[in-house]
Design a protein around this motif. Structure first.
Motif, PDB file in Angstrom:
ATOM      1  N   ASP A 110      10.487 -23.382   3.143  1.00  0.00           N
ATOM      2  CA  ASP A 110      10.403 -23.039   4.563  1.00  0.00           C
ATOM      3  C   ASP A 110       9.691 -21.707   4.773  1.00  0.00           C
ATOM      4  OD1 ASP A 110      11.730 -25.352   5.203  1.00  0.00           O
ATOM      5  OD2 ASP A 110      13.689 -24.400   5.446  1.00  0.00           O
ATOM      6  N   LEU A 111      10.007 -20.736   3.915  1.00  0.00           N
ATOM      7  CA  LEU A 111       9.379 -19.427   4.042  1.00  0.00           C
ATOM      8  C   LEU A 111       7.890 -19.493   3.716  1.00  0.00           C
ATOM      9  CD1 LEU A 111      10.390 -16.585   4.806  1.00  0.00           C
ATOM     10  CD2 LEU A 111      10.552 -16.076   2.368  1.00  0.00           C
ATOM     11  N   LEU A 112       7.535 -20.262   2.706  1.00  0.00           N
ATOM     12  CA  LEU A 112       6.125 -20.415   2.352  1.00  0.00           C
ATOM     13  C   LEU A 112       5.352 -21.127   3.457  1.00  0.00           C
ATOM     14  CD1 LEU A 112       6.287 -21.347  -1.450  1.00  0.00           C
ATOM     15  CD2 LEU A 112       5.607 -19.161  -0.434  1.00  0.00           C
ATOM     16  N   ASP A 113       5.965 -22.135   4.068  1.00  0.00           N
ATOM     17  CA  ASP A 113       5.312 -22.832   5.178  1.00  0.00           C
ATOM     18  C   ASP A 113       5.062 -21.880   6.347  1.00  0.00           C
ATOM     19  OD1 ASP A 113       5.236 -25.196   3.792  1.00  0.00           O
ATOM     20  OD2 ASP A 113       6.951 -26.103   4.812  1.00  0.00           O
ATOM     21  N   MET A 114       6.058 -21.059   6.642  1.00  0.00           N
ATOM     22  CA  MET A 114       5.915 -20.095   7.727  1.00  0.00           C
ATOM     23  C   MET A 114       4.793 -19.104   7.407  1.00  0.00           C
ATOM     24  SD  MET A 114       9.026 -17.931   9.465  1.00  0.00           S
ATOM     25  CE  MET A 114      10.021 -19.417   9.562  1.00  0.00           C
ATOM     26  N   ARG A 115       4.721 -18.679   6.159  1.00  0.00           N
ATOM     27  CA  ARG A 115       3.673 -17.753   5.729  1.00  0.00           C
ATOM     28  C   ARG A 115       2.289 -18.373   5.941  1.00  0.00           C
ATOM     29  NH1 ARG A 115       0.708 -16.633   0.901  1.00  0.00           N
ATOM     30  NH2 ARG A 115       0.448 -14.388   0.541  1.00  0.00           N
ATOM     31  N   GLU A 116       2.119 -19.630   5.533  1.00  0.00           N
ATOM     32  CA  GLU A 116       0.830 -20.303   5.698  1.00  0.00           C
ATOM     33  C   GLU A 116       0.477 -20.457   7.173  1.00  0.00           C
ATOM     34  OE1 GLU A 116      -1.378 -20.917   3.299  1.00  0.00           O
ATOM     35  OE2 GLU A 116       0.081 -19.827   2.086  1.00  0.00           O
ATOM     36  N   ASN A 117       1.471 -20.754   8.003  1.00  0.00           N
ATOM     37  CA  ASN A 117       1.225 -20.901   9.442  1.00  0.00           C
ATOM     38  C   ASN A 117       0.742 -19.597  10.058  1.00  0.00           C
ATOM     39  OD1 ASN A 117       1.982 -23.589   9.453  1.00  0.00           O
ATOM     40  ND2 ASN A 117       4.112 -23.179  10.005  1.00  0.00           N
ATOM     41  N   ILE A 118       1.386 -18.497   9.681  1.00  0.00           N
ATOM     42  CA  ILE A 118       1.005 -17.200  10.243  1.00  0.00           C
ATOM     43  C   ILE A 118      -0.388 -16.800   9.771  1.00  0.00           C
ATOM     44  CG2 ILE A 118       1.557 -14.738  10.296  1.00  0.00           C
ATOM     45  CD1 ILE A 118       4.513 -15.512  10.173  1.00  0.00           C
ATOM     46  N   ILE A 119      -0.668 -17.003   8.483  1.00  0.00           N
ATOM     47  CA  ILE A 119      -1.994 -16.658   7.955  1.00  0.00           C
ATOM     48  C   ILE A 119      -3.074 -17.475   8.652  1.00  0.00           C
ATOM     49  CG2 ILE A 119      -3.464 -16.827   5.913  1.00  0.00           C
ATOM     50  CD1 ILE A 119      -1.005 -16.029   4.250  1.00  0.00           C
ATOM     51  N   ALA A 120      -2.809 -18.769   8.865  1.00  0.00           N
ATOM     52  CA  ALA A 120      -3.778 -19.620   9.560  1.00  0.00           C
ATOM     53  C   ALA A 120      -3.985 -19.160  11.000  1.00  0.00           C
ATOM     54  CB  ALA A 120      -3.308 -21.076   9.526  1.00  0.00           C
ATOM     55  N   LEU A 121      -2.906 -18.702  11.627  1.00  0.00           N
ATOM     56  CA  LEU A 121      -2.999 -18.215  12.999  1.00  0.00           C
ATOM     57  C   LEU A 121      -3.788 -16.913  13.075  1.00  0.00           C
ATOM     58  CD1 LEU A 121      -1.959 -18.758  15.914  1.00  0.00           C
ATOM     59  CD2 LEU A 121       0.047 -17.367  15.328  1.00  0.00           C
ATOM     60  N   LEU A 122      -3.615 -16.067  12.057  1.00  0.00           N
ATOM     61  CA  LEU A 122      -4.273 -14.767  12.060  1.00  0.00           C
ATOM     62  C   LEU A 122      -5.734 -14.826  11.612  1.00  0.00           C
ATOM     63  CD1 LEU A 122      -1.449 -12.544  10.534  1.00  0.00           C
ATOM     64  CD2 LEU A 122      -2.314 -12.429  12.879  1.00  0.00           C
ATOM     65  N   LYS A 123      -6.092 -15.827  10.810  1.00  0.00           N
ATOM     66  CA  LYS A 123      -7.421 -15.849  10.197  1.00  0.00           C
ATOM     67  C   LYS A 123      -8.550 -15.701  11.204  1.00  0.00           C
ATOM     68  CE  LYS A 123     -10.374 -18.380   7.011  1.00  0.00           C
ATOM     69  NZ  LYS A 123     -10.559 -19.597   6.168  1.00  0.00           N
ATOM     70  N   PRO A 124      -8.597 -16.507  12.269  1.00  0.00           N
ATOM     71  CA  PRO A 124      -9.714 -16.321  13.212  1.00  0.00           C
ATOM     72  C   PRO A 124      -9.671 -14.973  13.912  1.00  0.00           C
ATOM     73  CG  PRO A 124      -8.090 -17.900  14.049  1.00  0.00           C
ATOM     74  CD  PRO A 124      -7.748 -17.649  12.624  1.00  0.00           C
ATOM     75  N   GLN A 125      -8.474 -14.415  14.080  1.00  0.00           N
ATOM     76  CA  GLN A 125      -8.341 -13.097  14.719  1.00  0.00           C
ATOM     77  C   GLN A 125      -8.892 -12.024  13.782  1.00  0.00           C
ATOM     78  OE1 GLN A 125      -4.553 -12.201  16.485  1.00  0.00           O
ATOM     79  NE2 GLN A 125      -3.934 -14.336  16.517  1.00  0.00           N
ATOM     80  N   VAL A 126      -8.583 -12.146  12.482  1.00  0.00           N
ATOM     81  CA  VAL A 126      -9.082 -11.173  11.524  1.00  0.00           C
ATOM     82  C   VAL A 126     -10.595 -11.224  11.446  1.00  0.00           C
ATOM     83  CG1 VAL A 126      -9.098 -10.528   9.087  1.00  0.00           C
ATOM     84  CG2 VAL A 126      -6.961 -11.246  10.163  1.00  0.00           C
TER      85      VAL A 126
END
Length: 268
Positions: free
Chosen positions: A245-261
């Motif tokens: 669950d924690l790893l899934d949340m991590r991947e979701n946040i990274i995917a959300l941040l990628k275009p912003q970065v």
């Protein structure tokens, strides 16, 4: 001024009510924080994460009373924030220690406004240093301390006056990976003991997931909260294969941040 006591259960509620922040100069006016609503329940640990310049630190500074909102209101336990408050402690990334004071002197300086007797002032300052593991370094000056030790002094200085709310602006960003892990353990230990409400600004997804109860992801300027995550996993946490669950949340946040970065250039 009397010394505050440990906040009883139920104190430390932060309400960010339709807050927006605009900065103006002679040449332009810019919206740094779009209208934001957020409530921090007493004793919770909340992390803000987002791209550089998204308003994370601006929002934290508004809660600290350093920045006045252009719209809306921030309240702590129902009382509007109208400037820096003894109920709110702040820990910065750059330590903000006075080089001419010892570790003990820096902590005492944070207590000086409470007009305590000298013996009580010394006792409280030493107790705060002991809580962060620096009782043996009390007579050293900041220039004689490592980065991790300096940040421990900064935390001790804030803990000494027992705030209801603790604001931390990328407090471990300048530390190496091993020291950061040690500081994470220390911070969680102190938070679990004192149960102050923590608002923690970071650019590190893993750090947010390992520490916080709630993680709020912010958009590029003008900043606003675009996604919120609740973490009900027990601590200490580990980003391992066993914690799907924690790893899934991590991947979701990274995917959300990628275009912003990619748009802003970097996280900060």
């Amino acid at each position: 001024m009397s010394m505050p006591h440990h906040a009883p259960s139920g104190e430390g509620r932060v309400e960010i009510d339709h807050v927006s922040i605009t900065f103006s100069s002679r040449k332009a006016t810019s919206l740094a924080l779009a209208e934001t609503r957020l409530t921090l329940a007493p004793g919770t640990f909340t992390a803000l994460i987002g791209p550089s310049g998204c308003g994370k630190s601006t929002l934290l500074n508004a809660v600290a009373g350093f920045v006045e909102p252009s719209g809306g209101q921030i309240r702590i336990d129902g009382q509007p924030i109208e400037g820096p408050s003894r109920q709110v402690g702040v820990v910065f990334q750059q330590y903000a220690l006075f080089p001419w004071f010892t570790a003990l002197g820096n902590v005492k300086f944070g207590l000086a406004r409470f007009n305590l007797p000298k013996a009580e002032l010394h006792r409280r300052a030493m107790a705060a240093l002991a809580e962060v593991g620096l009782e043996g370094q009390a007579d050293k000056y900041p220039g004689q301390l490592s980065g991790g030790m300096k940040q421990r002094v900064g935390i001790a200085r804030t803990l000494a006056f027992e705030p209801r709310v603790l604001l931390m602006d990328e407090p471990f960003g300048a530390l190496d990976a091993q020291t950061r892990r040690v500081m994470h353990e220390l911070l969680l230990r102190l938070w679990q003991k004192h149960r102050m409400t923590v608002l923690f600004v970071t650019h590190d997804v893993d750090e947010a997931l390992l520490l916080a109860d709630q993680v709020h992801v912010m958009s590029p300027t003008p900043g606003r909260i675009i996604r919120s995550y609740t973490l009900d996993m027990p601590r200490p946490r580990a980003l391992s294969r066993d914690n799907v669950d924690l790893l899934d949340m991590r991947e979701n946040i990274i995917a959300l941040l990628k275009p912003q970065v990619e748009e802003s250039g970097a996280l900060a």
